[in-house]
Design a protein around this motif. Sequence first.
Motif, mmCIF file in Angstrom:
data_model
loop_
_atom_site.group_PDB
_atom_site.id
_atom_site.type_symbol
_atom_site.label_atom_id
_atom_site.label_comp_id
_atom_site.label_asym_id
_atom_site.label_seq_id
_atom_site.Cartn_x
_atom_site.Cartn_y
_atom_site.Cartn_z
ATOM 1 N N UNK A 79 -36.269 16.003 -20.016
ATOM 2 C CA UNK A 79 -34.871 16.894 -19.905
ATOM 3 C C UNK A 79 -33.904 15.811 -19.339
ATOM 4 N N UNK A 80 -34.013 14.902 -18.601
ATOM 5 C CA UNK A 80 -33.295 14.082 -17.990
ATOM 6 C C UNK A 80 -33.317 12.995 -18.840
ATOM 7 N N UNK A 81 -32.500 12.640 -20.020
ATOM 8 C CA UNK A 81 -32.771 11.559 -20.749
ATOM 9 C C UNK A 81 -31.897 10.438 -20.422
ATOM 10 N N UNK B 187 -29.014 17.421 -3.738
ATOM 11 C CA UNK B 187 -30.199 17.253 -4.541
ATOM 12 C C UNK B 187 -29.657 16.446 -5.750
ATOM 13 N N UNK B 188 -30.754 15.343 -5.875
ATOM 14 C CA UNK B 188 -30.468 14.352 -6.930
ATOM 15 C C UNK B 188 -30.160 15.252 -8.409
ATOM 16 N N UNK B 189 -30.846 15.933 -8.620
ATOM 17 C CA UNK B 189 -30.492 16.991 -9.690
ATOM 18 C C UNK B 189 -30.037 18.243 -9.278
ATOM 19 N N UNK B 190 -29.521 18.849 -10.084
ATOM 20 C CA UNK B 190 -28.927 20.324 -9.577
ATOM 21 C C UNK B 190 -30.057 21.065 -9.232
ATOM 22 N N UNK B 191 -29.750 22.042 -8.305
ATOM 23 C CA UNK B 191 -30.822 23.139 -7.993
ATOM 24 C C UNK B 191 -31.636 23.882 -8.986
ATOM 25 N N UNK B 192 -30.815 24.345 -10.102
ATOM 26 C CA UNK B 192 -31.235 25.133 -11.194
ATOM 27 C C UNK B 192 -32.289 24.206 -11.708
#
Length: 412
Positions: free
Chosen positions: A96-98, A122-127
Motif C-alpha cells: 500500500x505504501x508505494x 506514527x510513521x504511517x497514519x494511525x488508520x
Amino acid sequence: MAQAHHLDGSDLICIADEVMVERGLEPEFPAAVQAQLAAIAGPGRDEDLHVRDLTALPWCSIDNDDSLDLDQLTACEPLAAGAVKIFAAVADVDALVTEDSAIDTHVWTNTTSVYTSARVFAMLSERLSTDPTSLNADQDRLAIVIEMVVTPDASVTQATLYRAKVRNHAKLAYNALLTWIDGGGALPDAARAVAGLDVQLRTQDEVAQRLRARRHSQGSLELETFQPRAVFDGERMVEIWQQVQNRARQLIEEFMIATNECGARFLAAAGGASLRRVVRSPERWLRIVEVACKYGNGLSKTPDSVALAAFVAKRRRADPLRFPDLSLVIVKLMGRGEYVVERAGGPPISHFGLAVRDYTHSTAPNRRFPDLIRLRMVKASTSRRRLLGRCAASMTLRCKPSAATVAARCCS
C-alpha cells in the motif's frame, strides 16, 4: 511562594511537537498524504500465483496490551529429531505504501515512528498502520514469510523467504501470555479458541529460550536499561512504570533477531548491496575495560564480546538492583547503532552487541523506514525484478539520528 506548575498531557504534546519541528521532522501529515490515505479503501491485494496461501497455519501475534499496529506473526511446526520449523510473517506494508508516493515521501522525511510520553508520532497514519497494513486478528493480509529450521542445539540450518497471504488467528499480549507461561494463570481466551495453540506457544517458547542461550554463549550482551512509560488519568500524568523484560517478550525478540539474520543473509546471497543495522566494535573499549576493572574484572585491551557478555552476566547476578545503571554506562560506551551498506565482496560488518555476523532491521515496516526498504529489496529479489531507483537510493539512508533524539528528549 509561587505554586509549582504541573505539566498535563496538552503541555507535553506541545513540547513534543516543537522538538519534532526543531529536528526537521513533520509532526503532522501533509495534505498530499491525507489525500492518498483517503483513497486507500482496504488492505493490499496481489493475485500473483507465486504468493502462497498460508492462512491455515496457526498464526498468532504477541505484542503490548495496547498495540494495534501489528507487524509480525509467528507459527511453528515440529520436525524429526527434535528440530522445529519456525514461521515468521512480516506485514507487507509496501503493498500500500508505494515508492515515490506522497506517503513514501513523508516516511522518507521522518524515517521512524517517534514515541513520546504524551503522543506517538506514527510513521504511517494511525488508520493505515492499525488497519490495512496491520496483521489484525481474523483478517487476511499480505506478508513476507521467513521459514527457519532450528535444530536442538539452536542452530538455524535452513532458511527460506517468500511472499504469502496470512491470517492472524489470535491476538495475544505479553503480560497475559507471561502469566500462563510461568504457570500462574490460564491460557488467554484468544489462544484457547484456536485448537492446538497452547502446544504451539509452548514449543515456540522452548525454541526461543534455546536461541537465547546460544546467542549469549556466543557473546551477545544482555543489558537492562530503564524503559519508562507514562500513565495518564485523562490529561494528567499520574504514574511512570518500568517495562520489564520477560519470557513472552523474549519469545518474539529471539524470533525477530533470527529473522533479521536470515533476511540479511538472503539479501547478501542475492548479490549486490545489503542494508545492515550494526553496533560496531566499541571505539571506547578501554573505558569499558576501566569500568570492569572497578568491579574486579579484567578485560583484555582488544574488544571481546564474549568476555564482556560474561562480565555483564556476572554483574547482573551479583547486583540486580543496580544492574540497570551499569547497563546504561555500557550502552553509552558501546556507541550508537547505525545503518550501513554492505556490498558484495566488501569487508564484513558485524553487530558487536548481538555478536552476530549478519543483521538488519526488517521486522517493523509499519514503524521503521529501513525495514520498509529492506522489505522492498526482498520483494524485488524474490520476483527477480530490478530494484526501483528510489529503493536503491534509499540505501544511503536519511535515517536521521534526530528521531531517536526527539524520542529521548520528549520522554525525559
